[in-house]
Design an enzyme around this catalytic site. Structure first.
Site, PDB file in Angstrom:
ATOM      1  N   ASP A   1       0.877  -1.160   0.000  1.00  0.00           N
ATOM      2  CA  ASP A   1       0.000   0.000   0.000  1.00  0.00           C
ATOM      3  C   ASP A   1       0.918   1.214   0.000  1.00  0.00           C
ATOM      4  O   ASP A   1       1.587   1.496   1.004  1.00  0.00           O
ATOM      5  CB  ASP A   1      -0.894  -0.007   1.241  1.00  0.00           C
ATOM      6  CG  ASP A   1      -1.837   1.182   1.317  1.00  0.00           C
ATOM      7  OD1 ASP A   1      -1.609   2.182   0.604  1.00  0.00           O
ATOM      8  OD2 ASP A   1      -2.810   1.137   2.101  1.00  0.00           O
TER       9      ASP A   1
ATOM     10  N   SER B   1       0.340  12.292 -16.151  1.00  0.00           N
ATOM     11  CA  SER B   1      -0.833  12.429 -17.008  1.00  0.00           C
ATOM     12  C   SER B   1      -0.794  13.785 -17.686  1.00  0.00           C
ATOM     13  O   SER B   1      -0.063  14.694 -17.251  1.00  0.00           O
ATOM     14  CB  SER B   1      -2.100  12.315 -16.152  1.00  0.00           C
ATOM     15  OG  SER B   1      -3.242  12.766 -16.844  1.00  0.00           O
TER      16      SER B   1
ATOM     17  N   TYR C   1      -6.780  15.072  -8.852  1.00  0.00           N
ATOM     18  CA  TYR C   1      -5.914  14.302  -9.740  1.00  0.00           C
ATOM     19  C   TYR C   1      -4.838  15.209 -10.337  1.00  0.00           C
ATOM     20  O   TYR C   1      -3.641  14.893 -10.291  1.00  0.00           O
ATOM     21  CB  TYR C   1      -6.749  13.668 -10.845  1.00  0.00           C
ATOM     22  CG  TYR C   1      -5.980  12.703 -11.723  1.00  0.00           C
ATOM     23  CD1 TYR C   1      -5.458  11.522 -11.193  1.00  0.00           C
ATOM     24  CD2 TYR C   1      -5.789  12.964 -13.075  1.00  0.00           C
ATOM     25  CE1 TYR C   1      -4.754  10.636 -11.995  1.00  0.00           C
ATOM     26  CE2 TYR C   1      -5.092  12.078 -13.881  1.00  0.00           C
ATOM     27  CZ  TYR C   1      -4.572  10.916 -13.333  1.00  0.00           C
ATOM     28  OH  TYR C   1      -3.876  10.044 -14.128  1.00  0.00           O
ATOM     29  N   SER C   2      -5.244  16.358 -10.878  1.00  0.00           N
ATOM     30  CA  SER C   2      -4.271  17.293 -11.442  1.00  0.00           C
ATOM     31  C   SER C   2      -3.284  17.766 -10.385  1.00  0.00           C
ATOM     32  O   SER C   2      -2.076  17.817 -10.625  1.00  0.00           O
ATOM     33  CB  SER C   2      -4.982  18.505 -12.055  1.00  0.00           C
ATOM     34  OG  SER C   2      -5.458  18.222 -13.348  1.00  0.00           O
ATOM     35  N   ALA C   3      -3.787  18.112  -9.216  1.00  0.00           N
ATOM     36  CA  ALA C   3      -2.911  18.603  -8.151  1.00  0.00           C
ATOM     37  C   ALA C   3      -1.864  17.561  -7.778  1.00  0.00           C
ATOM     38  O   ALA C   3      -0.679  17.872  -7.611  1.00  0.00           O
ATOM     39  CB  ALA C   3      -3.737  18.985  -6.927  1.00  0.00           C
ATOM     40  N   SER C   4      -2.291  16.308  -7.658  1.00  0.00           N
ATOM     41  CA  SER C   4      -1.355  15.246  -7.260  1.00  0.00           C
ATOM     42  C   SER C   4      -0.320  14.979  -8.342  1.00  0.00           C
ATOM     43  O   SER C   4       0.842  14.701  -8.048  1.00  0.00           O
ATOM     44  CB  SER C   4      -2.122  13.966  -6.927  1.00  0.00           C
ATOM     45  OG  SER C   4      -2.770  13.429  -8.064  1.00  0.00           O
ATOM     46  N   LYS C   5      -0.721  15.081  -9.613  1.00  0.00           N
ATOM     47  CA  LYS C   5       0.217  14.845 -10.705  1.00  0.00           C
ATOM     48  C   LYS C   5       1.168  16.027 -10.889  1.00  0.00           C
ATOM     49  O   LYS C   5       2.347  15.831 -11.219  1.00  0.00           O
ATOM     50  CB  LYS C   5      -0.542  14.555 -11.997  1.00  0.00           C
ATOM     51  CG  LYS C   5      -1.334  13.249 -11.962  1.00  0.00           C
ATOM     52  CD  LYS C   5      -0.453  12.038 -11.656  1.00  0.00           C
ATOM     53  CE  LYS C   5      -1.223  10.725 -11.751  1.00  0.00           C
ATOM     54  NZ  LYS C   5      -0.376   9.542 -11.465  1.00  0.00           N
TER      55      LYS C   5
END
Length: 272
Positions: A64, A142, A155-159
Site C-alpha cells: 500500500d 498524465s 488528480y491534477s494537483a497530485s500529478k
C-alpha cells in the site's frame, strides 16, 4: 529497446492491473527482472507465478504505497531478491471525477496520499540503489499533470506535485547520472477509470469514455520502455498531450477553453 531492459531490475507499483500489470508482462518478456508492488497480494502472486512459468524472473510484495513501511519493504524485496535496483516506476495511482464545489476534502487527501506521497516514499528508499546503478526513476503522470483538468482537481494537483518532486530530484542528482522521466499517458483503457472517486469518495464504477478510442496498457508500457531506453525527461504519448504541452507555452487561455469544452462533452459531465 528490449536489450535496454534485458537483465535490469525493475520495480513497478500498481502492478496488479492496468498499466502496471502490462508493464510487468512486457518488461519480463524483454528480459527484465520485475518486482511487483500493489495492495492485492493474490493478483501479484498469480502474476509472478505466470511470469516465472514463462521463463521470466519476478518477485512481489504486497504494497500500500500510502504506508511508508510498505514502500520500504517493496524496495527491500527487490534488493534481497535480485541485488539492487535499476528502474523504479511509480505507477500506482487513483483518479477522481467531480467539481471542486461538490468535493469532499477527504478525496483530495486520498489522491495526494496515493499519487504524490506514494511516489515520494518509494523514491526515498530506492534512491541510493538508483544512484549506484545510474538507473531510471519514472513517474507515471498524465496530461492532467501538464495543465489543470476540470473535474479532476485532486488528480491534477497530485500529478503536478509528482512532477515538481521528480524534476527537483533530477536536478539534485545532475552529477550522479540519475535518469528521471515523467511519463504522461492520455486516456488509457485501464481499471483506474472505474475506480475513480466521485465527490463523496465512492468509486465511479463505470467510465464515461469509449474504450476503443483509448490507448491500451500494453501500448503505454512499450512507450515508457522506449523512453527509459532513450533516457527522456518527458514522455508524451498522444497528439493531445504533445499539443497541450506546446500550446500552453503560447496560449494557455486557449487550452483552458479547450479543456473545459472537451470535459463538458463527456456523458454525465459534472459541468451539466
Amino acid at each position: 529497446m528490449s536489450n535496454k531492459l534485458n537483465g535490469k531490475i525493475v520495480i513497478i507499483t500498481g502492478a496488479s492491473s492496468g498499466i502496471g500489470e502490462a508493464m510487468a508482462r512486457v518488461y519480463a518478456a524483454m528480459g527484465a527482472k520485475v518486482v511487483l508492488g500493489a495492495r492485492q497480494a493474490d493478483k501479484l502472486e498469480a502474476l509472478t507465478a505466470e511470469i516465472k512459468a514463462q521463463g521470466g524472473e519476478a518477485a512481489w510484495c504486497a504494497t500500500d504505497v500510502t504506508k511508508v513501511e510498505d514502500c520500504e519493504k517493496l524496495i527491500k524485496t527487490a534488493v534481497d531478491s535480485f541485488g539492487g535496483i535499476d528502474v523504479l516506476i511509480c505507477n500506482a495511482g487513483i483518479s477522481m471525477r467531480a467539481l471542486f464545489d461538490d468535493l469532499d476534502l477527504s478525496v483530495l487527501h486520498r489522491l495526494m496520499d496515493v499519487n504524490f506521497w506514494g511516489t515520494v516514499y518509494c523514491t526515498k528508499f530506492a534512491l541510493p540503489y538508483l544512484q549506484k546503478s545510474k538507473g531510471s526513476l519514472v513517474g507515471i503522470s498524465s496530461v492532467a499533470g501538464i495543465h489543470g483538468l476540470p473535474g479532476r482537481t485532486g488528480y491534477s494537483a497530485s500529478k503536478f506535485a509528482m512532477t515538481g518532486f521528480l524534476e527537483t530530484v533530477r536536478i539534485e542528482n545532475l552529477k550522479k547520472s540519475l535518469h528521471v522521466m515523467v511519463a504522461c499517458p492520455g486516456f488509457t483503457a485501464s481499471n483506474v477509470r472505474f475506480s475513480a472517486l466521485t465527490a463523496d469518495g465512492s468509486q465511479q464504477g463505470s467510465t464515461p469514455r469509449e474504450e476503443g478510442k483509448m490507448m491500451t496498457p500494453e501500448e503505454v508500457a512499450k512507450i515508457v520502455a522506449r523512453g527509459i531506453a532513450r533516457r527522456k525527461r518527458l514522455c508524451l504519448m498522444e497528439a493531445e498531450g504533445r499539443a497541450t504541452h506546446f500550446v500552453k507555452k503560447f496560449a494557455p487561455g486557449l487550452v483552458d477553453k479547450l479543456f473545459y469544452w472537451v470535459m463538458s462533452k463527456e456523458p454525465d459531465s459534472p459541468f451539466k
